[in-house]
Design a protein around this motif. Structure first.
Motif, mmCIF file in Angstrom:
data_model
loop_
_atom_site.group_PDB
_atom_site.id
_atom_site.type_symbol
_atom_site.label_atom_id
_atom_site.label_comp_id
_atom_site.label_asym_id
_atom_site.label_seq_id
_atom_site.Cartn_x
_atom_site.Cartn_y
_atom_site.Cartn_z
ATOM 1 N N TRP A 204 -71.673 -18.726 -27.642
ATOM 2 C CA TRP A 204 -70.081 -18.327 -27.376
ATOM 3 C C TRP A 204 -69.729 -18.752 -26.165
ATOM 4 O O TRP A 204 -68.632 -19.304 -26.399
ATOM 5 N N ALA A 205 -70.455 -18.784 -25.299
ATOM 6 C CA ALA A 205 -69.974 -19.276 -23.947
ATOM 7 C C ALA A 205 -69.914 -20.938 -23.780
ATOM 8 O O ALA A 205 -68.977 -21.245 -23.417
ATOM 9 N N ALA A 206 -70.847 -21.353 -24.712
ATOM 10 C CA ALA A 206 -70.578 -22.856 -24.861
ATOM 11 C C ALA A 206 -69.504 -23.171 -25.542
ATOM 12 O O ALA A 206 -68.994 -24.406 -25.250
ATOM 13 N N ALA A 207 -69.391 -22.337 -26.559
ATOM 14 C CA ALA A 207 -67.965 -22.887 -27.354
ATOM 15 C C ALA A 207 -66.609 -22.672 -26.737
ATOM 16 O O ALA A 207 -65.837 -23.377 -26.773
ATOM 17 N N VAL A 208 -66.637 -21.613 -25.904
ATOM 18 C CA VAL A 208 -65.451 -21.343 -24.892
ATOM 19 C C VAL A 208 -65.355 -22.394 -23.767
ATOM 20 O O VAL A 208 -64.495 -22.975 -23.502
ATOM 21 N N ALA A 209 -66.540 -22.821 -23.224
ATOM 22 C CA ALA A 209 -66.596 -23.969 -22.171
ATOM 23 C C ALA A 209 -66.002 -25.110 -22.922
ATOM 24 O O ALA A 209 -65.467 -26.099 -22.404
ATOM 25 N N ALA A 210 -66.480 -25.653 -24.412
ATOM 26 C CA ALA A 210 -66.156 -26.687 -24.860
ATOM 27 C C ALA A 210 -64.582 -26.606 -25.124
ATOM 28 O O ALA A 210 -63.769 -27.864 -25.039
ATOM 29 N N ALA A 211 -63.917 -25.598 -25.730
ATOM 30 C CA ALA A 211 -62.579 -25.447 -25.855
ATOM 31 C C ALA A 211 -61.834 -25.581 -24.668
ATOM 32 O O ALA A 211 -61.039 -26.560 -24.378
ATOM 33 N N ALA A 212 -62.232 -25.180 -23.516
ATOM 34 C CA ALA A 212 -61.625 -24.974 -21.985
ATOM 35 C C ALA A 212 -61.785 -26.498 -21.580
ATOM 36 O O ALA A 212 -60.794 -26.958 -21.078
ATOM 37 N N GLY A 213 -62.914 -27.201 -21.738
ATOM 38 C CA GLY A 213 -63.251 -28.458 -21.292
ATOM 39 C C GLY A 213 -62.232 -29.406 -21.798
ATOM 40 O O GLY A 213 -61.725 -30.395 -21.342
ATOM 41 N N SER A 214 -62.205 -29.372 -23.193
ATOM 42 C CA SER A 214 -61.368 -30.292 -24.041
ATOM 43 C C SER A 214 -59.830 -30.198 -23.705
ATOM 44 O O SER A 214 -59.160 -31.168 -23.436
ATOM 45 N N PHE A 215 -59.515 -28.988 -23.609
ATOM 46 C CA PHE A 215 -58.177 -28.671 -23.287
ATOM 47 C C PHE A 215 -57.603 -29.328 -21.943
ATOM 48 O O PHE A 215 -56.777 -30.218 -21.835
ATOM 49 N N LEU A 216 -58.666 -29.122 -20.789
ATOM 50 C CA LEU A 216 -58.007 -29.652 -19.406
ATOM 51 C C LEU A 216 -58.408 -31.063 -19.478
ATOM 52 O O LEU A 216 -57.668 -31.823 -18.768
ATOM 53 N N GLY A 217 -59.588 -31.562 -20.046
ATOM 54 C CA GLY A 217 -59.821 -33.033 -20.285
ATOM 55 C C GLY A 217 -58.519 -33.814 -20.684
ATOM 56 O O GLY A 217 -57.922 -34.755 -20.117
ATOM 57 N N VAL A 218 -57.846 -33.307 -21.834
ATOM 58 C CA VAL A 218 -56.903 -33.841 -22.528
ATOM 59 C C VAL A 218 -55.473 -33.702 -21.537
ATOM 60 O O VAL A 218 -54.890 -34.622 -21.511
ATOM 61 N N VAL A 219 -55.288 -32.766 -20.933
ATOM 62 C CA VAL A 219 -54.161 -32.464 -20.107
ATOM 63 C C VAL A 219 -54.220 -33.567 -19.019
ATOM 64 O O VAL A 219 -53.375 -34.210 -18.730
ATOM 65 N N ILE A 220 -55.514 -33.619 -18.510
ATOM 66 C CA ILE A 220 -55.781 -34.725 -17.332
ATOM 67 C C ILE A 220 -55.419 -35.992 -17.754
ATOM 68 O O ILE A 220 -54.780 -36.834 -17.302
ATOM 69 N N GLY A 221 -56.103 -36.147 -18.963
ATOM 70 C CA GLY A 221 -55.909 -37.486 -19.426
ATOM 71 C C GLY A 221 -54.560 -38.196 -19.896
ATOM 72 O O GLY A 221 -54.161 -39.077 -19.504
ATOM 73 N N GLN A 222 -53.634 -37.139 -20.260
ATOM 74 C CA GLN A 222 -52.511 -37.119 -20.394
ATOM 75 C C GLN A 222 -51.642 -37.603 -19.321
ATOM 76 O O GLN A 222 -50.636 -38.392 -19.149
ATOM 77 N N LYS A 223 -51.807 -36.872 -18.313
ATOM 78 C CA LYS A 223 -51.234 -37.045 -16.974
ATOM 79 C C LYS A 223 -51.466 -38.329 -16.400
ATOM 80 O O LYS A 223 -50.633 -39.002 -15.805
#
Length: 52
Positions: free
Chosen positions: A29-48
């Motif tokens: 569950w912690a890995a799943a939450v980390a994947a969701a948070a990491g992908s969200f932040l990575g996409v936001v950073i990538g878009q910026k």
């Protein structure tokens, strides 16, 4: 091709977050939450970075 880069950065960020969390011997569950948070932040950073 330009639209691909935010997803690429998001995928790399998600992979790094999951790798880091799993190295601490946490639950799936912690890995799943980390994947969701990491992908969200990575996409936001990538878009910026791409929108400059």
């Amino acid at each position: 091709m330009k639209d691909f880069y935010p997803a690429l950065i998001g995928g790399i960020a998600a992979g790094l977050c999951v790798w880091g969390v799993q190295s601490l011997d946490t639950s799936y569950w912690a890995a799943a939450v980390a994947a969701a948070a990491g992908s969200f932040l990575g996409v936001v950073i990538g878009q910026k970075l791409i929108s400059r």
